[in-house]
Design a protein around this motif. Structure first.
Motif, PDB file in Angstrom:
ATOM      1  N   ARG A 128     -15.099 -56.843 -31.055  1.00 38.61           N
ATOM      2  CA  ARG A 128     -14.223 -55.834 -31.637  1.00 38.61           C
ATOM      3  C   ARG A 128     -14.926 -54.473 -31.730  1.00 38.61           C
ATOM      4  N   ARG A 129     -16.202 -54.463 -32.108  1.00 37.17           N
ATOM      5  CA  ARG A 129     -16.912 -53.187 -32.235  1.00 37.17           C
ATOM      6  C   ARG A 129     -17.035 -52.492 -30.881  1.00 37.17           C
ATOM      7  N   ILE A 130     -17.346 -53.247 -29.828  1.00 32.97           N
ATOM      8  CA  ILE A 130     -17.462 -52.633 -28.507  1.00 32.97           C
ATOM      9  C   ILE A 130     -16.109 -52.093 -28.059  1.00 32.97           C
ATOM     10  N   ALA A 131     -15.048 -52.840 -28.325  1.00 30.78           N
ATOM     11  CA  ALA A 131     -13.707 -52.359 -27.971  1.00 30.78           C
ATOM     12  C   ALA A 131     -13.383 -51.065 -28.712  1.00 30.78           C
ATOM     13  N   GLU A 132     -13.745 -50.993 -29.982  1.00 33.87           N
ATOM     14  CA  GLU A 132     -13.480 -49.787 -30.771  1.00 33.87           C
ATOM     15  C   GLU A 132     -14.319 -48.609 -30.295  1.00 33.87           C
ATOM     16  N   LEU A 133     -15.568 -48.855 -29.938  1.00 33.26           N
ATOM     17  CA  LEU A 133     -16.420 -47.791 -29.430  1.00 33.26           C
ATOM     18  C   LEU A 133     -15.924 -47.275 -28.079  1.00 33.26           C
ATOM     19  N   ARG A 134     -15.448 -48.190 -27.238  1.00 32.76           N
ATOM     20  CA  ARG A 134     -14.887 -47.778 -25.948  1.00 32.76           C
ATOM     21  C   ARG A 134     -13.663 -46.886 -26.156  1.00 32.76           C
ATOM     22  N   THR A 135     -12.821 -47.253 -27.110  1.00 32.03           N
ATOM     23  CA  THR A 135     -11.642 -46.441 -27.408  1.00 32.03           C
ATOM     24  C   THR A 135     -12.048 -45.057 -27.905  1.00 32.03           C
ATOM     25  N   GLU A 186     -13.712 -38.961 -28.980  1.00 28.63           N
ATOM     26  CA  GLU A 186     -14.365 -38.918 -30.278  1.00 28.63           C
ATOM     27  C   GLU A 186     -15.873 -39.074 -30.108  1.00 28.63           C
ATOM     28  N   LEU A 187     -16.606 -38.552 -31.074  1.00 29.43           N
ATOM     29  CA  LEU A 187     -18.067 -38.623 -31.020  1.00 29.43           C
ATOM     30  C   LEU A 187     -18.530 -40.033 -31.358  1.00 29.43           C
ATOM     31  N   VAL A 188     -19.388 -40.587 -30.529  1.00 28.09           N
ATOM     32  CA  VAL A 188     -19.993 -41.888 -30.797  1.00 28.09           C
ATOM     33  C   VAL A 188     -21.424 -41.636 -31.249  1.00 28.09           C
ATOM     34  N   GLY A 189     -21.735 -41.995 -32.480  1.00 25.12           N
ATOM     35  CA  GLY A 189     -23.043 -41.709 -33.055  1.00 25.12           C
ATOM     36  C   GLY A 189     -24.155 -42.510 -32.414  1.00 25.12           C
ATOM     37  N   PRO A 190     -25.400 -42.222 -32.771  1.00 28.51           N
ATOM     38  CA  PRO A 190     -26.560 -42.847 -32.138  1.00 28.51           C
ATOM     39  C   PRO A 190     -26.942 -44.190 -32.762  1.00 28.51           C
ATOM     40  N   GLU A 191     -26.170 -44.654 -33.756  1.00 28.39           N
ATOM     41  CA  GLU A 191     -26.564 -45.884 -34.431  1.00 28.39           C
ATOM     42  C   GLU A 191     -26.289 -47.106 -33.552  1.00 28.39           C
ATOM     43  N   GLU A 192     -26.649 -48.267 -34.039  1.00 23.02           N
ATOM     44  CA  GLU A 192     -26.415 -49.508 -33.319  1.00 23.02           C
ATOM     45  C   GLU A 192     -24.922 -49.857 -33.321  1.00 23.02           C
ATOM     46  N   VAL A 193     -24.565 -50.887 -32.515  1.00 26.19           N
ATOM     47  CA  VAL A 193     -23.186 -51.385 -32.548  1.00 26.19           C
ATOM     48  C   VAL A 193     -22.835 -51.769 -33.981  1.00 26.19           C
ATOM     49  N   ALA A 203     -19.871 -53.139 -22.196  1.00 21.68           N
ATOM     50  CA  ALA A 203     -20.793 -52.184 -22.822  1.00 21.68           C
ATOM     51  C   ALA A 203     -21.582 -51.431 -21.764  1.00 21.68           C
ATOM     52  N   ALA A 204     -21.929 -52.120 -20.671  1.00 20.89           N
ATOM     53  CA  ALA A 204     -22.754 -51.501 -19.635  1.00 20.89           C
ATOM     54  C   ALA A 204     -22.040 -50.369 -18.910  1.00 20.89           C
ATOM     55  N   GLU A 205     -20.706 -50.289 -19.034  1.00 25.30           N
ATOM     56  CA  GLU A 205     -19.969 -49.213 -18.377  1.00 25.30           C
ATOM     57  C   GLU A 205     -20.195 -47.860 -19.052  1.00 25.30           C
ATOM     58  N   TYR A 206     -20.726 -47.887 -20.273  1.00 25.99           N
ATOM     59  CA  TYR A 206     -20.969 -46.652 -21.023  1.00 25.99           C
ATOM     60  C   TYR A 206     -22.418 -46.659 -21.518  1.00 25.99           C
ATOM     61  N   ARG A 207     -23.169 -45.670 -21.084  1.00 29.95           N
ATOM     62  CA  ARG A 207     -24.586 -45.634 -21.436  1.00 29.95           C
ATOM     63  C   ARG A 207     -24.789 -45.639 -22.946  1.00 29.95           C
ATOM     64  N   GLU A 208     -23.931 -44.894 -23.678  1.00 26.12           N
ATOM     65  CA  GLU A 208     -24.096 -44.808 -25.130  1.00 26.12           C
ATOM     66  C   GLU A 208     -23.939 -46.173 -25.788  1.00 26.12           C
ATOM     67  N   ILE A 209     -22.902 -46.919 -25.368  1.00 25.61           N
ATOM     68  CA  ILE A 209     -22.644 -48.225 -25.977  1.00 25.61           C
ATOM     69  C   ILE A 209     -23.736 -49.218 -25.586  1.00 25.61           C
ATOM     70  N   ARG A 264     -32.829 -55.331 -33.211  1.00 24.33           N
ATOM     71  CA  ARG A 264     -32.927 -55.466 -34.664  1.00 24.33           C
ATOM     72  C   ARG A 264     -32.638 -56.911 -35.106  1.00 24.33           C
ATOM     73  N   LEU A 265     -31.670 -57.552 -34.479  1.00 27.02           N
ATOM     74  CA  LEU A 265     -31.382 -58.951 -34.798  1.00 27.02           C
ATOM     75  C   LEU A 265     -32.570 -59.846 -34.435  1.00 27.02           C
ATOM     76  N   ARG A 266     -33.150 -59.595 -33.272  1.00 26.67           N
ATOM     77  CA  ARG A 266     -34.307 -60.387 -32.842  1.00 26.67           C
ATOM     78  C   ARG A 266     -35.483 -60.178 -33.788  1.00 26.67           C
ATOM     79  N   GLU A 267     -35.716 -58.952 -34.190  1.00 27.66           N
ATOM     80  CA  GLU A 267     -36.803 -58.674 -35.126  1.00 27.66           C
ATOM     81  C   GLU A 267     -36.548 -59.315 -36.480  1.00 27.66           C
ATOM     82  N   GLY A 268     -35.279 -59.547 -36.801  1.00 29.78           N
ATOM     83  CA  GLY A 268     -34.931 -60.210 -38.054  1.00 29.78           C
ATOM     84  C   GLY A 268     -34.993 -61.722 -37.982  1.00 29.78           C
TER      85      GLY A 268
END
Length: 319
Positions: free
Chosen positions: A206-213, A219-226, A256-262, A272-276
């Motif tokens: 769902r998050r990737i779908a929302e970011l793609r939209t 709209e601006l997509v920030g630099p944070e994680e998914v 996700a690979a279709e958009y460098r930002e995502i 971050r998940l792996r480090e956790g």
């Protein structure tokens, strides 16, 4: 791959398109050792793993042919599964939904599916490691009859809730971190009686779908994680992650690979998940036989994911 697919629901096709590695596998001499001395192969890279393959009520060809297609294309670690609700709705409702009944829509029908998987496991023992699994709906995790769960080698939760879009049909007014923690805790509770690995299926969808939209609408997509740092911290602080795995869904990572930002955001989230302390599973989520084999290894490499990060493979092989 279709741009607007729902968690990698891909097109139907019957053509067998062998990858070079798959062709080599097909040309290799079959192992003729006695069955009791045969050890299934261990995957050497991620392209040999698909632990989210719908092979029950929705498949478009006999199970033997489906398994053969993947093995011939070099996929030698397979998780064959189905949606649990397809065995709880009754035959008439199932036929109305899919136009076919491959197995009765009942716990006994699920047993028939697993029996056929066991036959595939024996038949392909020298070529592939094959596992039984079940995908459970996230809103009804704690209501699935125990008799339907006991034979699965691992269980997964269908994650498809939006915590950002109130217009989405599955919306919940909580943070993504709370959502992940709640579902993970419930799934681990379901898996505990039979000591089964627990997988959060397509949690990024769902998050990737929302970011793609957002990108498509300018709209601006920030630099944070998914998922934000706060979401992941809340998730990791709330759940004992022993025996829990995150599904890297091919539909999601290809989109996700279709958009460098995502793609960069997803890479940071995975790190971050792996480090956790979390590890991953990998699956196509195919509901039909694909027209051609697609190797996810290059994209996974860009996300920082290698075969050593697919902990579910090691967990299952050790059982």
């Amino acid at each position: 791959m279709p741009r607007d697919c729902d968690a990698a629901y891909l097109g139907i096709g019957q053509t067998i398109a062998l990858s070079p590695r798959g062709l080599r596998c097909l040309q290799m001499k079959r192992d003729t050792r006695p069955v009791e001395n045969v050890t299934p192969p261990s995957p050497e890279d991620a392209s040999q793993v698909d632990l989210h393959l719908h092979a029950g009520q929705e498949r478009d060809q006999p199970l033997d042919e489906l398994v053969r297609w993947f093995v011939d294309n070099g996929v030698t670690t397979l998780g064959l599964l189905d949606h649990s609700e397809l065995y709880m709705m009754g035959d008439e409702a199932l036929r109305a939904k899919h136009g076919q009944i491959i197995y009765p829509s009942s716990p006994e029908g699920l047993g028939d599916f697993y029996d056929e998987i066991d036959r595939m496991r024996s038949k392909y023992l020298a070529e592939a490691s094959i596992y039984r699994a079940l995908e459970l709906p996230e809103w009804e995790l704690l209501t699935i009859p125990g008799e339907m769960l006991v034979r699965a080698d691992f269980l997964g939760c269908h994650m498809n809730t939006s915590c950002h879009d109130p217009s989405y049909r599955h919306y919940e007014d909580i943070s993504c971190g709370e959502h992940l923690a709640t579902r993970a805790s419930q799934l681990l509770r379901v898996c505990e009686p039979n000591s089964q690995p627990a997988v959060l299926f397509h949690p990024f969808h769902r998050r990737i779908a929302e970011l793609r939209t957002s990108i498509k609408t300018g709209e601006l997509v920030g630099p944070e994680e998914v998922f934000t740092r706060e979401d992941i911290d809340l998730f990791l602080d709330s759940v004992d992650t022993e025996g829990l795995f995150i599904d890297l869904n091919l539909g999601d990572i290809f989109q996700a690979a279709e958009y460098r930002e995502i793609s960069k955001q997803l890479g940071r989230t995975c790190r971050r998940l792996r480090e956790g302390g979390l590890s991953f599973s990998l699956g196509s989520d195919y509901h039909r036989t694909p027209e051609e084999f697609r190797d996810p290894s290059p994209i996974l490499s860009r996300l920082g994911i290698g075969i050593e990060d697919l902990g579910l493979v090691q967990t299952l092989s050790a059982k």
